[in-house]
Scaffold this motif. Sequence first.
Motif, mmCIF file in Angstrom:
data_model
loop_
_atom_site.group_PDB
_atom_site.id
_atom_site.type_symbol
_atom_site.label_atom_id
_atom_site.label_comp_id
_atom_site.label_asym_id
_atom_site.label_seq_id
_atom_site.Cartn_x
_atom_site.Cartn_y
_atom_site.Cartn_z
ATOM 1 N N VAL A 380 62.818 63.593 9.981
ATOM 2 C CA VAL A 380 63.055 62.151 9.898
ATOM 3 C C VAL A 380 61.942 61.432 9.122
ATOM 4 C CG1 VAL A 380 64.059 60.220 11.175
ATOM 5 C CG2 VAL A 380 63.971 62.447 12.236
ATOM 6 N N VAL A 381 61.342 62.104 8.178
ATOM 7 C CA VAL A 381 60.448 61.466 7.211
ATOM 8 C C VAL A 381 60.856 61.955 5.820
ATOM 9 C CG1 VAL A 381 58.507 61.144 8.792
ATOM 10 C CG2 VAL A 381 58.657 63.240 7.437
ATOM 11 N N PRO A 382 60.555 61.169 4.768
ATOM 12 C CA PRO A 382 61.087 61.485 3.440
ATOM 13 C C PRO A 382 60.402 62.628 2.739
ATOM 14 C CG PRO A 382 59.726 59.516 3.367
ATOM 15 C CD PRO A 382 59.860 59.878 4.810
ATOM 16 N N VAL A 383 60.976 62.996 1.609
ATOM 17 C CA VAL A 383 60.331 63.885 0.640
ATOM 18 C C VAL A 383 59.839 63.018 -0.517
ATOM 19 C CG1 VAL A 383 60.691 65.705 -1.072
ATOM 20 C CG2 VAL A 383 61.677 65.926 1.219
ATOM 21 N N ILE A 384 58.557 63.079 -0.788
ATOM 22 C CA ILE A 384 57.942 62.417 -1.941
ATOM 23 C C ILE A 384 57.063 63.461 -2.595
ATOM 24 C CG2 ILE A 384 56.585 60.451 -2.773
ATOM 25 C CD1 ILE A 384 57.087 59.152 0.008
ATOM 26 N N ASP A 385 57.547 64.078 -3.658
ATOM 27 C CA ASP A 385 56.851 65.259 -4.168
ATOM 28 C C ASP A 385 57.344 65.608 -5.563
ATOM 29 O OD1 ASP A 385 55.129 67.404 -4.136
ATOM 30 O OD2 ASP A 385 56.245 68.583 -2.660
ATOM 31 N N ARG A 386 56.510 66.294 -6.292
ATOM 32 C CA ARG A 386 56.934 66.916 -7.537
ATOM 33 C C ARG A 386 57.657 68.221 -7.215
ATOM 34 N NH1 ARG A 386 54.392 64.689 -11.958
ATOM 35 N NH2 ARG A 386 52.484 63.475 -11.567
ATOM 36 N N ALA A 387 58.706 68.517 -7.962
ATOM 37 C CA ALA A 387 59.445 69.756 -7.758
ATOM 38 C C ALA A 387 58.728 70.893 -8.490
ATOM 39 C CB ALA A 387 60.871 69.611 -8.274
ATOM 40 N N GLU A 388 58.162 71.825 -7.738
ATOM 41 C CA GLU A 388 57.386 72.905 -8.362
ATOM 42 C C GLU A 388 58.244 73.737 -9.308
ATOM 43 O OE1 GLU A 388 55.391 75.282 -5.515
ATOM 44 O OE2 GLU A 388 54.274 73.610 -4.626
ATOM 45 N N THR A 394 60.317 64.600 -10.227
ATOM 46 C CA THR A 394 59.711 64.071 -9.009
ATOM 47 C C THR A 394 60.822 63.600 -8.081
ATOM 48 O OG1 THR A 394 57.721 63.372 -10.205
ATOM 49 C CG2 THR A 394 58.137 62.334 -8.065
ATOM 50 N N ILE A 395 60.705 63.945 -6.801
ATOM 51 C CA ILE A 395 61.748 63.660 -5.815
ATOM 52 C C ILE A 395 61.266 62.585 -4.853
ATOM 53 C CG2 ILE A 395 63.156 64.639 -3.965
ATOM 54 C CD1 ILE A 395 62.743 67.384 -5.402
ATOM 55 N N ALA A 396 62.094 61.586 -4.630
ATOM 56 C CA ALA A 396 61.814 60.535 -3.640
ATOM 57 C C ALA A 396 63.112 60.274 -2.884
ATOM 58 C CB ALA A 396 61.316 59.267 -4.310
ATOM 59 N N THR A 397 63.303 60.981 -1.800
ATOM 60 C CA THR A 397 64.578 60.907 -1.084
ATOM 61 C C THR A 397 64.361 61.181 0.395
ATOM 62 O OG1 THR A 397 66.897 61.594 -1.230
ATOM 63 C CG2 THR A 397 65.252 63.339 -1.319
ATOM 64 N N ASP A 426 47.717 59.751 1.465
ATOM 65 C CA ASP A 426 47.903 61.175 1.696
ATOM 66 C C ASP A 426 49.400 61.472 1.779
ATOM 67 O OD1 ASP A 426 47.924 63.808 2.484
ATOM 68 O OD2 ASP A 426 46.889 63.477 4.401
ATOM 69 N N LEU A 427 49.899 62.262 0.827
ATOM 70 C CA LEU A 427 51.334 62.561 0.774
ATOM 71 C C LEU A 427 51.673 63.941 1.328
ATOM 72 C CD1 LEU A 427 52.289 61.160 -2.773
ATOM 73 C CD2 LEU A 427 52.237 59.971 -0.562
ATOM 74 N N SER A 428 50.713 64.618 1.944
ATOM 75 C CA SER A 428 50.961 65.991 2.383
ATOM 76 C C SER A 428 52.098 66.076 3.396
ATOM 77 C CB SER A 428 49.683 66.608 2.958
ATOM 78 O OG SER A 428 49.198 65.851 4.060
ATOM 79 N N ARG A 429 52.256 65.060 4.218
ATOM 80 C CA ARG A 429 53.345 65.041 5.203
ATOM 81 C C ARG A 429 54.713 65.046 4.526
ATOM 82 N NH1 ARG A 429 56.386 65.625 9.631
ATOM 83 N NH2 ARG A 429 56.614 63.855 11.035
ATOM 84 N N PHE A 430 54.777 64.573 3.263
ATOM 85 C CA PHE A 430 56.054 64.389 2.576
ATOM 86 C C PHE A 430 56.340 65.483 1.550
ATOM 87 C CE2 PHE A 430 54.028 60.129 3.237
ATOM 88 C CZ PHE A 430 54.695 59.846 4.418
ATOM 89 N N ARG A 431 55.548 66.548 1.564
ATOM 90 C CA ARG A 431 55.759 67.622 0.587
ATOM 91 C C ARG A 431 57.063 68.355 0.878
ATOM 92 N NH1 ARG A 431 53.061 69.500 4.770
ATOM 93 N NH2 ARG A 431 53.243 71.703 5.362
ATOM 94 N N SER A 433 57.641 71.486 0.315
ATOM 95 C CA SER A 433 57.383 72.857 0.767
ATOM 96 C C SER A 433 57.201 72.972 2.271
ATOM 97 C CB SER A 433 56.133 73.413 0.068
ATOM 98 O OG SER A 433 54.978 72.674 0.433
ATOM 99 N N ARG A 434 57.131 71.853 2.996
ATOM 100 C CA ARG A 434 56.965 71.948 4.453
ATOM 101 C C ARG A 434 58.136 72.630 5.117
ATOM 102 N NH1 ARG A 434 58.523 66.373 3.617
ATOM 103 N NH2 ARG A 434 60.043 65.564 5.157
ATOM 104 N N PHE A 435 59.277 72.681 4.423
ATOM 105 C CA PHE A 435 60.465 73.307 4.990
ATOM 106 C C PHE A 435 60.575 74.788 4.647
ATOM 107 C CE2 PHE A 435 61.674 68.788 4.240
ATOM 108 C CZ PHE A 435 61.695 68.416 5.579
ATOM 109 N N THR A 436 59.670 75.282 3.820
ATOM 110 C CA THR A 436 59.735 76.697 3.405
ATOM 111 C C THR A 436 58.428 77.448 3.579
ATOM 112 O OG1 THR A 436 59.254 76.036 1.111
ATOM 113 C CG2 THR A 436 61.575 76.264 1.723
ATOM 114 N N ASP A 437 57.336 76.758 3.919
ATOM 115 C CA ASP A 437 56.034 77.437 3.980
ATOM 116 C C ASP A 437 55.643 77.881 5.377
ATOM 117 O OD1 ASP A 437 55.332 75.075 5.245
ATOM 118 O OD2 ASP A 437 54.001 74.364 3.646
ATOM 119 N N GLY A 438 56.606 77.848 6.280
ATOM 120 C CA GLY A 438 56.339 78.277 7.643
ATOM 121 C C GLY A 438 55.803 77.197 8.560
ATOM 122 N N SER A 439 55.669 75.985 8.051
ATOM 123 C CA SER A 439 55.154 74.882 8.867
ATOM 124 C C SER A 439 56.154 74.541 9.982
ATOM 125 C CB SER A 439 54.932 73.637 8.019
ATOM 126 O OG SER A 439 53.962 73.872 7.032
#
Length: 447
Positions: A380-388, A394-397, A426-431, A433-439
């Motif tokens: 329930v928080v957004p994605v604000i990140d560059r697509a590696e 850049t994704i803002a959704t 700090d945008l780390s919460r919105f990366r 990769s949080r859904f794929t890096d085991g977090s």
Amino acid sequence: MHFPISMAVPARFLAPLPAACDVVVIGGGVVGVMTAWFLAERGMRVTLCEKGRIAGEQSSRNWGWIRQQGRDAAELPIMVESLRLWQGLAQQFGDRLGFHQTGVMYLAGSEKAVEGYEAWLPHAQANGVDSRLMSRREVAARLKGAGPGWPGGLFTPSDARAEPWVAVPALVEGAIARGAVVIEDCAVRALDLKAGRVAGVVTEKGRIACDQVVLAGGAWSSLFTRAHGVDIPQLSVLASVAATEPMPEIYPGGAAADDFAFRQREDGGLSLAPGAEHDFFLGPDALRHATKYRKIFAKDRKSTHFRLAAPKGYPDGWLTPRRWDADRTSPFEAIRVLNPAPNMATIARTREAFAKAFPTLGRPKLRAVWAGMIDTMPDVVPVIDRAERVPGLTIATGMSGHGFGIGPGIGRVVADLVSGNAVGHDLSRFRLSRFTDGSEIILGPSL
């Protein structure tokens, strides 16, 4: 205009398609519009492409709250900035936005809810937000005509409201005045990639050369990125809303209880909605991402109505194409504006809950009822990140129903992320990769 924008509204923004620019923004909601605004302000050549109408989807269908209260800790600094931006925008546009700092209240259904509000308060204090707890007596004093029942509440006097369906189209005028090119009825079908990175976009009206793209496509974002190998576990939920006839003012701002929420409107009525009830369509993406959503499904199981399938053409519809050729009609042109039917049973329950809470007013008479598709994420928080995987994208959704208020702040952040300036947060919460890096998936607050 007092209700959500639809295709019945004639297109206003029909600039010629440029051959090239620096940045293409996909999506004409509040986040896309404000990203274009700030990019243009920084001297970049920016083109915003909207498949239907500016603010046609959730940016004109939301509650109209501009809320710091109850935000995720990582969102809150951006939201504080966003409120300052709204204040400046209101000075520029005058009364057109319907902006008023009338406060937001959460009404506690139990002592446990009060404890939850109290646990969130340190985040407010750390960010200079004026949130505070209210006693039972204070709640009753602020709500005219309310019956007894709430043991306490959370109140933020500096929180605000605005009229979404007029505010966002007004803001796009500001983006254009700063040099942005805005084109409605112009779906972006695909990215044009060279050596794996962005070299342009292919629209239904032709190609635009660019080396940066911002995707702010709301409920359509994951469908677009998956076609380019970028997986966003984004799903859409249906939220129903009603506008009442003018009625006596009970509170000038916005308030939410367990089973209803409301906001005072400029026309003297209320925008009235369920407190937490929503509908969830089951489709291919919903099943594919089900494990990522298990926490939120478990938490909201009593307020979620599962439907077997989305209507034809919806982002997660069973027959919606997941692949298409850029030189042919795309799914984004098949449905220019998502205009889902509201859940009338939900609206009926909301009216009854409101009438029970305000017995002297009774069941409010309705002027209109509508629904929107909220693009949500597993936490329930957004994605604000560059697509590696796709340099230049850049994704803002995934604003998860919280995007209207925070939109100006997100737009500023994304513009500086794209232009290489200091973001300041700090945008780390919105990366992504949080859904794929085991977090661990950590749910944002749902106070």
